[in-house]
Design an enzyme around this catalytic site. Structure first.
Site, PDB file in Angstrom:
ATOM      1  N   GLY A 513       0.791  -1.236   0.000  1.00 58.30           N
ATOM      2  CA  GLY A 513       0.000   0.000   0.000  1.00 58.30           C
ATOM      3  C   GLY A 513       0.814   1.273   0.000  1.00 58.30           C
ATOM      4  CE  LYS A 619       3.450   7.559  18.145  1.00 56.37           C
ATOM      5  NZ  LYS A 619       2.942   8.825  18.732  1.00 56.37           N
ATOM      6  CD  GLU A 691       2.312  -9.057   3.843  1.00 55.58           C
ATOM      7  OE1 GLU A 691       1.302  -9.762   3.687  1.00 55.58           O
ATOM      8  OE2 GLU A 691       2.997  -8.665   2.890  1.00 55.58           O
TER       9      GLU A 691
END
Lengths: 729, 328
Positions: A513, A619, A691
């Site tokens: 994404g 973050k 992932e």
């Protein structure tokens, strides 16, 4: 106008590094965080849509066969019941990720226990659920459907097969050979938000508020399922309470809501129960793997073998891509890789959290640990010696490659002891303590993406795309990216996502994404910058924007002079993907303790060092890594789907019995991000993050268990009973 | 969930008048019952909510023990000063169970009555003799990981899932029960839960209309108290095996050995022979082994849960070693 780029060439300009606003990469808190923690960010089932009826899905209680009849009359006589729907367009499985077409339809044919076969619609949820439980269904059951992978003749996935050199011979003449069988059990995505949809028709136009990851594909899947044109469908998924792969493809509740709303002539909400989410959405296949490593006296691999058996329903194309990173992670001239699928009647296997590497990498990394021990070489050093210069199968260059840096920096930060290693070195009370490590790798993907960026006369900006934020930080990184390029504050960027009325993004999945939609935003902003440069009478490459003004010159508001500038960025992956191997890399280090009496394992400390290209937000990137490492702990120690041997139904179908890690299972976790710009991965030099944090981590824990107590467990998850089985007394 | 009537009596008498018979189900914290109602494992026509009946105090008893009202929450019990000081095994057992949110709602009486988490019991589309007498047992030939190895029957191998009652069994607490017409009886926790036998639907000895009013702890005893719960993840998981122990030493020998086990049976498992064997002996590995032999002599695994037998042996040894400060 559209600013389009199909990336065919590496981008080494690193243009973003010349921007001066200074917000990109910074640890900005989530822009939607306040809305989420105050409960004001609406999730799919929460939209206050008037007059919505409730639908509850009915699932099969046979494994294989067909529905002969449904006693609709008695259910319709129950209070509040509006309709019993068994329309042949109903889907019985979710679509696989990026399918873009209807999944399996036709609820009369049953392929697994718990398959959707109908939907009951009533005035209230409770009425619908009661009627659904009461619905009498007559089946014609077909006996003998294989339920276990060992019951079925496996099918080879030929495009995964590699047969290079002679592995058998390499094994026989190896100084050190490893040949292991390792198993992993099925996993569930286990997102917090259950699958939910509210569908409403206005005339012939359908709007569905749903919880989906990839709207651009989902709209095509839904339209195809219903047999209508895509331009009659609108999907809205502004907030998604976790996907982890389970919401990649359009799922049964979305279709059920759409058909039900059409038939009862009013909006219908369908929310899956927790049990249904577990029993009928997607599972990660269990795997049986064989690892063969042939090393020379220096620990250099010259033989590499990885074979895996996975399962899925007949007709499903997806096969857990266990070998995905094994193709290129380590060298070795003699290679044998093979992936096979057993056709069995459990629910659909599909993408669950890092499909492939999440289970393939931990197994491979156990084998590497065994080889390190046999060769008398430190495990970190063994990996360093086997990093190939080029993709060993495709003979392609790597786009960029930070495995060595991650191994070295990670080892240093963790305090890895590279001295001689032997298990059972430290007993602290009842607990054996030890350390282990593993490499991390996850292929990098990108997808076609569009986003429109608009700079308003007041100097604020808006970006729109049907891209989703599934809890990963997409809203925030897009705000930062636009703010950085246009020289404005993050708070002055409005990010609008999750609506198919907006330009089509790639959706969230496969960790693609950020790099994909970020590139579309980047292209749009470059175009806006060119327009601004023209107004400022300069060249875009010279244009410095900061704090709402041209550096040392006019403010944006003055420059715009009432005009609004808008551009759509359109990014397409180009041929460059065929000429390079692109992957994120990293290293995991774990310290665990294992109870000498009970075999319980607790992870006291983990460190992940990762190289995944440009970091857009320190973050949210770190949070993604923490999440991945947490899933590593689950995969290592607790997560397992248990299927009944007699009818194949999933027995542990809730969060009480499917054990994802809880807070107390996660010790001290540290994340190290290694500076990297990947010129091939995307025009913004970013790669996927989420992932990677679970692609190998379970292997580090497994190796630490061995180092702690001497139990070389070869089956995941490493529950107390499995540890005790092989723990020396 | 089926439609049901909700009644909220304001006295015990009133509650008895409402709950007498087969159609009413009592509800206190509802942490277990509501889940089962959503799954239609439980389908009461009437719910009698007993939250207005008081019974929410922890009081000293004349003999130095404690009387814990049936509606005292698990959180309140675990945090009570005297329970923490004098009955730490109980506080620790409660804190080892569920989550803070659940413990805030769960009550003493309700916790005793919680039902098994057997996957076949909670799935109404599967056979279960406990839920639907005569339908069979899905677990015996199915997935029996959570299931019992002691006191099972061909009808049912489910386990009692709780922690609190295991500690209460070790402490030899007593359940105070009130029936209609002011009949009051006391049942030791050790006798409160039933074995499945031929009546697996029966979890405990409560008769229709009876209400638990309190649990009475006897006066505290000297000794070390331990609650050891073995599980895959470190919170929010039912015990694979748990051991509650109250162990005292006199010089070199064991003077008290009150033990109860969770995760092994349809009830908190207490075997009086263990204390008989252990008391008066000098603790060592061989003795612990003999205790485990005794405990597990009739144990039977069902495949998936075979591991519980060696795990119970090892956990018992760990607890006894810790309690008696013996190196094994």
């Amino acid at each position: 106008m559209t600013a389009h780029l199909k990336q065919d060439e590496p981008d080494t300009e690193n243009f973003l590094d010349t921007m001066k606003q200074g917000v990109l990469g910074k640890p900005v808190s989530r822009v939607e965080g306040l809305a989420k923690v105050t409960g004001t960010a609406p999730y799919a089932a929460e939209y206050p849509i008037e007059n919505a009826a409730d639908g509850v899905i009915v699932t099969s209680t046979i494994v294989r066969g067909e529905v002969v009849s449904i006693d609709k009359a008695s259910a319709l006589a129950m209070p509040g019941v509006l309709a019993i729907i068994d329309d042949e367009r109903l889907t019985t499985r979710a679509a696989q990720g990026t399918a873009g077409e209807a999944p399996q339809q036709g609820p009369t044919q049953v392929f697994f226990w718990g398959q959707p076969i109908a939907v009951v619609v009533a005035e209230t949820f409770e009425q619908a659920r009661d009627a659904a439980k009461h619905l009498k269904v007559e089946y014609r059951a077909e006996e003998g459907a294989p339920l276990d992978p060992s019951d079925a003749e496996p099918e080879e996935q030929e495009d995964e097969t590699v047969d290079q050199g002679d592995l058998a011979q390499a094994m026989s003449r190896a100084d050190h050979a490893v040949d292991l069988a390792i198993t992993t059990e099925g996993h569930a995505s286990a997102a917090m938000e259950p699958h939910a949809a509210i569908a409403q028709w206005e005339g012939d136009k359908l709007t569905v508020h749903a919880s989906l990851q990839m709207l651009n594909y989902n709209i095509a899947e839904l339209a195809d399922t219903l047999g209508i044109a895509e331009d009659r469908v609108r999907l809205v998924s502004r907030y998604v309470g976790g996907g982890f792969g389970s919401k990649l493809g359009v799922s049964e509740e979305v279709v059920a809501a759409a058909i039900a709303a059409e038939q009862v002539g009013r909006p219908v909400r369908v929310v899956m129960s927790r049990q249904q989410v577990f029993q009928c959405v997607m599972r990660r296949s269990e795997t049986t793997q064989r690892l063969r490593l042939a090393g020379d006296g220096e620990g250099k691999l010259y033989g590499f073998g990885h074979e895996a058996l996975v399962s899925n329903l007949p007709g499903e194309e997806f096969a857990e891509p266990v070998l995905q990173s094994s193709h290129f992670l380590y060298g070795g001239a003699n290679r044998a890789l093979k992936l096979e699928v057993a056709r069995i009647h459990r629910m659909t296997a599909g993408s669950v959290r890092a499909p492939g590497e999440a289970v393939g990498m931990p197994a491979l990394e156990i084998a590497m640990d065994v080889l390190a021990e046999k060769s008398g070489i430190d495990p970190v050093e063994l990996r360093l010696r086997n990093i190939p210069d080029r993709d060993p199968e495709e003979d392609l260059p790597f786009s960029s490659h930070k495995l060595a840096e991650c191994l070295k920096q990670g080892a240093e930060r963790f305090g890895w002891d590279s001295g001689a290693r032997s298990p059972r070195h430290t007993l602290d009370g009842e607990w054996w303590t030890g350390t282990g490590m593993a490499s991390a790798a996850r292929v990098h993907n990108v997808g076609e993406a569009r986003a429109r960026v608009t700079l308003k006369p007041d100097g604020t900006a808006e970006i729109r795309s049907d891209m989703t934020d599934i809890g990963t930080g997409t809203y925030t990184i897009l705000a930062q990216l636009v703010a950085e390029m246009l020289g404005i504050a993050v708070d002055d960027v409005l990010v609008q996502l999750g609506d198919t009325d907006f330009p089509r993004g790639p959706g969230s999945g496969g960790s693609w994404g950020a790099a994909s939609i970020g590139s579309a935003a980047y292209l749009a902003c470059r175009a806006l910058r060119r327009m601004l440069a023209e107004k400022a009478g300069t060249d875009e490459s010279e244009l410095v924007l900061r704090d709402g003004a041209v550096d040392g010159g006019r403010s944006l508001v003055e420059l715009l002079d009432g005009e609004e500038l808008s551009e759509e960025g359109h990014y397409e992956p180009g041929d460059i993907a065929d000429s390079h191997t692109a992957s994120g890399f990293g290293a995991f280090f774990a310290e665990v303790r294992v109870n000498r009496f009970t075999g319980e394992t607790r992870v006291d400390r983990m460190l992940g060092a990762f190289g995944f290209g440009r970091v857009l937000n320190e973050k949210t990137a770190r949070s993604q890594c923490l999440g991945g490492i947490t899933w590593s702990i689950g995969a290592a120690l607790t997560e397992a789907l248990h299927f009944d041997p007699n009818d194949g139904h999933l027995v542990n179908c809730d969060l009480a019995e499917y054990h994802v890690p809880v807070n107390r299972d996660v010790g001290e976790v540290e994340v190290l991000m290694v500076e990297e710009r990947d010129p091939v991965a995307s025009p913004i030099q970013a790669k996927g993050i989420g992932e990677l944090g679970m692609c190998g981590g379970a292997g580090a824990i497994a190796n630490a268990i061995y180092n702690a107590c001497g139990a070389r467990v070869l089956s995941f998850p490493m529950t107390p009973d499995r540890v005790l089985e092989v723990m020396p007394e | 969930m089926r439609p049901f009537d909700l009644q909220r009596p304001d006295s015990l008498d009133h509650a008895h008048s409402l709950s007498d018979g087969e159609t009413a189900t009592l509800i206190a914290g509802g942490t277990n019952l509501l889940d089962l109602m959503k799954l239609q494992v439980e389908t009461p026509e009437r719910l009698v909510a007993i939250d207005r009946l008081g019974m929410n105090a922890i009081e000293d008893t004349e003999d130095g023990g404690l009387r814990i009202g049936a509606l005292v929450t698990n959180t309140a019990t675990a945090n009570h000063d005297r329970i923490r000081a004098d009955y730490p095994v109980l506080a620790r057992a409660i804190l080892a169970g569920a989550t803070q949110q659940l413990r805030n709602r769960a009550t003493t009486g309700g916790n005793l009555c919680q039902r098994t988490r057997c996957y076949y019991f909670t799935n109404i589309d599967q056979p279960c003799n406990k839920r639907e007498p005569g339908s069979g047992c899905g677990a015996i030939d199915g997935i029996a990981r959570l299931h019992g190895v002691l006191g099972t029957s061909p009808q049912c191998i489910a386990t009692y899932p709780g922690d609190m009652a295991v500690a209460m069994s070790a402490l030899d607490a007593v359940v105070e029960i009130e029936g209609a017409a002011d009949t009051r009886r006391q049942v030791p926790v050790r006798d409160f839960h039933c074995l499945p036998g031929d009546t697996p639907w029966r979890d405990n000895v409560l008769e229709p209309g009876e209400i638990i009013t309190a649990v009475i702890l006897p006066a505290p005893v000297e000794g070390k108290q331990i609650y050891r719960k073995v599980r895959e993840r470190s919170s929010y998981a039912f015990a694979l095996v748990s051991v509650a122990a109250v162990i005292a030493m006199e010089g070199d020998t064991i003077a008290r050995a009150d033990l109860a086990f969770g995760g092994l049976a349809h009830k908190p498992w207490h075997d009086p022979r263990l204390a008989e064997l252990l008391v008066g002996k000098v603790p060592d590995a061989a003795l612990f082994d003999r205790a485990a032999d005794l405990l597990l002599e009739d144990a039977q695994g069902y495949g998936e849960n075979d591991f519980k037998i060696p795990l119970a042996r090892r956990t018992l040894a760990a607890v006894l070693a810790e309690a008696t400060e013996t190196t094994i």
